[in-house]
Design a protein around this motif. Sequence first.
Motif, PDB file in Angstrom:
ATOM      1  N   UNK A   1       0.842  -1.196   0.000  1.00 45.47           N
ATOM      2  CA  UNK A   1       0.000   0.000   0.000  1.00 45.47           C
ATOM      3  C   UNK A   1       0.880   1.250   0.000  1.00 45.47           C
ATOM      4  N   UNK A   2       0.639   2.108  -0.983  1.00 48.65           N
ATOM      5  CA  UNK A   2       1.353   3.371  -1.109  1.00 48.65           C
ATOM      6  C   UNK A   2       0.471   4.518  -0.632  1.00 48.65           C
TER       7      UNK A   2
ATOM      8  N   UNK B   1      -3.201   3.825  -2.000  1.00 48.09           N
ATOM      9  CA  UNK B   1      -3.563   3.026  -3.161  1.00 48.09           C
ATOM     10  C   UNK B   1      -2.694   1.783  -3.223  1.00 48.09           C
ATOM     11  N   UNK B   2      -3.239   0.772  -3.872  1.00 50.72           N
ATOM     12  CA  UNK B   2      -2.532  -0.487  -4.065  1.00 50.72           C
ATOM     13  C   UNK B   2      -3.049  -1.112  -5.343  1.00 50.72           C
ATOM     14  N   UNK B   3      -2.377  -2.166  -5.776  1.00 51.14           N
ATOM     15  CA  UNK B   3      -2.798  -2.860  -6.989  1.00 51.14           C
ATOM     16  C   UNK B   3      -3.023  -4.334  -6.696  1.00 51.14           C
ATOM     17  N   UNK B   4      -3.928  -4.922  -7.438  1.00 48.36           N
ATOM     18  CA  UNK B   4      -4.214  -6.354  -7.364  1.00 48.36           C
ATOM     19  C   UNK B   4      -4.092  -6.906  -8.783  1.00 48.36           C
ATOM     20  N   UNK B   5      -3.388  -8.023  -8.923  1.00 49.30           N
ATOM     21  CA  UNK B   5      -3.308  -8.728 -10.199  1.00 49.30           C
ATOM     22  C   UNK B   5      -3.862 -10.125  -9.994  1.00 49.30           C
ATOM     23  N   UNK B   6      -4.681 -10.568 -10.938  1.00 49.96           N
ATOM     24  CA  UNK B   6      -5.241 -11.918 -10.848  1.00 49.96           C
ATOM     25  C   UNK B   6      -5.752 -12.350 -12.217  1.00 49.96           C
ATOM     26  N   UNK B   7      -5.944 -13.637 -12.352  1.00 50.46           N
ATOM     27  CA  UNK B   7      -6.519 -14.229 -13.550  1.00 50.46           C
ATOM     28  C   UNK B   7      -7.841 -14.864 -13.131  1.00 50.46           C
ATOM     29  N   UNK B   8      -8.900 -14.565 -13.855  1.00 49.89           N
ATOM     30  CA  UNK B   8     -10.216 -15.128 -13.546  1.00 49.89           C
ATOM     31  C   UNK B   8     -10.972 -15.351 -14.848  1.00 49.89           C
ATOM     32  N   UNK B   9     -11.974 -16.186 -14.793  1.00 44.26           N
ATOM     33  CA  UNK B   9     -12.778 -16.465 -15.978  1.00 44.26           C
ATOM     34  C   UNK B   9     -13.649 -15.256 -16.324  1.00 44.26           C
ATOM     35  N   UNK B  10     -13.830 -15.040 -17.618  1.00 44.09           N
ATOM     36  CA  UNK B  10     -14.682 -13.952 -18.097  1.00 44.09           C
ATOM     37  C   UNK B  10     -16.110 -14.465 -18.326  1.00 44.09           C
ATOM     38  N   UNK B  11     -16.938 -13.647 -18.937  1.00 50.49           N
ATOM     39  CA  UNK B  11     -18.346 -14.006 -19.144  1.00 50.49           C
ATOM     40  C   UNK B  11     -18.539 -15.203 -20.063  1.00 50.49           C
ATOM     41  N   UNK B  12     -17.564 -15.485 -20.917  1.00 54.28           N
ATOM     42  CA  UNK B  12     -17.689 -16.630 -21.823  1.00 54.28           C
ATOM     43  C   UNK B  12     -17.099 -17.901 -21.223  1.00 54.28           C
ATOM     44  N   UNK B  13     -16.578 -17.816 -19.996  1.00 56.89           N
ATOM     45  CA  UNK B  13     -16.081 -18.989 -19.303  1.00 56.89           C
ATOM     46  C   UNK B  13     -14.613 -19.294 -19.499  1.00 56.89           C
ATOM     47  N   UNK B  14     -13.905 -18.449 -20.244  1.00 57.02           N
ATOM     48  CA  UNK B  14     -12.474 -18.658 -20.445  1.00 57.02           C
ATOM     49  C   UNK B  14     -11.655 -17.728 -19.575  1.00 57.02           C
TER      50      UNK B  14
ATOM     51  N   UNK C   1      -9.093 -14.926 -18.868  1.00 57.92           N
ATOM     52  CA  UNK C   1      -8.769 -13.735 -19.664  1.00 57.92           C
ATOM     53  C   UNK C   1      -7.321 -13.287 -19.519  1.00 57.92           C
ATOM     54  N   UNK C   2      -6.530 -13.990 -18.717  1.00 56.40           N
ATOM     55  CA  UNK C   2      -5.159 -13.552 -18.454  1.00 56.40           C
ATOM     56  C   UNK C   2      -5.127 -12.629 -17.253  1.00 56.40           C
ATOM     57  N   UNK C   3      -3.940 -12.486 -16.687  1.00 58.23           N
ATOM     58  CA  UNK C   3      -3.849 -11.651 -15.483  1.00 58.23           C
ATOM     59  C   UNK C   3      -4.178 -10.196 -15.801  1.00 58.23           C
ATOM     60  N   UNK C   4      -5.106  -9.666 -15.046  1.00 59.90           N
ATOM     61  CA  UNK C   4      -5.528  -8.281 -15.170  1.00 59.90           C
ATOM     62  C   UNK C   4      -5.110  -7.542 -13.902  1.00 59.90           C
ATOM     63  N   UNK C   5      -4.832  -6.261 -14.051  1.00 58.26           N
ATOM     64  CA  UNK C   5      -4.439  -5.439 -12.900  1.00 58.26           C
ATOM     65  C   UNK C   5      -5.564  -4.482 -12.539  1.00 58.26           C
ATOM     66  N   UNK C   6      -5.697  -4.220 -11.267  1.00 55.41           N
ATOM     67  CA  UNK C   6      -6.713  -3.312 -10.756  1.00 55.41           C
ATOM     68  C   UNK C   6      -6.072  -2.431  -9.696  1.00 55.41           C
ATOM     69  N   UNK C   7      -6.127  -1.127  -9.895  1.00 51.71           N
ATOM     70  CA  UNK C   7      -5.666  -0.185  -8.870  1.00 51.71           C
ATOM     71  C   UNK C   7      -6.831   0.067  -7.917  1.00 51.71           C
ATOM     72  N   UNK C   8      -6.572   0.010  -6.630  1.00 53.44           N
ATOM     73  CA  UNK C   8      -7.611   0.175  -5.615  1.00 53.44           C
ATOM     74  C   UNK C   8      -7.268   1.386  -4.745  1.00 53.44           C
ATOM     75  N   UNK C   9      -8.242   2.249  -4.551  1.00 49.65           N
ATOM     76  CA  UNK C   9      -8.098   3.433  -3.690  1.00 49.65           C
ATOM     77  C   UNK C   9      -8.616   3.120  -2.299  1.00 49.65           C
TER      78      UNK C   9
END
Length: 132
Positions: A64-65, A74-87, A89-97
Amino acid sequence: MKLSRISALGLLLTLTACQTSEQLQESILAAKPATSSIKMAIARDARDFLADPYSVRDAEISYVQLNSSTGIHWLCVKANAKNLTGGYSGRQALEVLVRDGKLVGNVPNSPACSISTLRWQPFPELEALRQL
């Protein structure tokens, strides 16, 4: 609720821009690991944010910065999760306030999460959603 997310998005977009590169690097050097309450809040909100929160894998969370110009953490989260089509999507990053220990907004695929000097740690609390 959507209006507050849009306002938070605007605030987030200016979050790192308000800092000089020197201030940003000082913030990263002084960063601390996220508290368990912040991690649990992110995991809780992931249930509403992700298309398939129970499929999360390869999750990491940055330290946390503090943006000294705005007083917002703020901080960031990276994760891989299934999208709406069930596949996956690869690791996506999210900045959180974070303000006063509460999540107040996020920016998907934020450039701030690509800063090479950010420190990261595993985020098993987010991956644990698949066990629910």
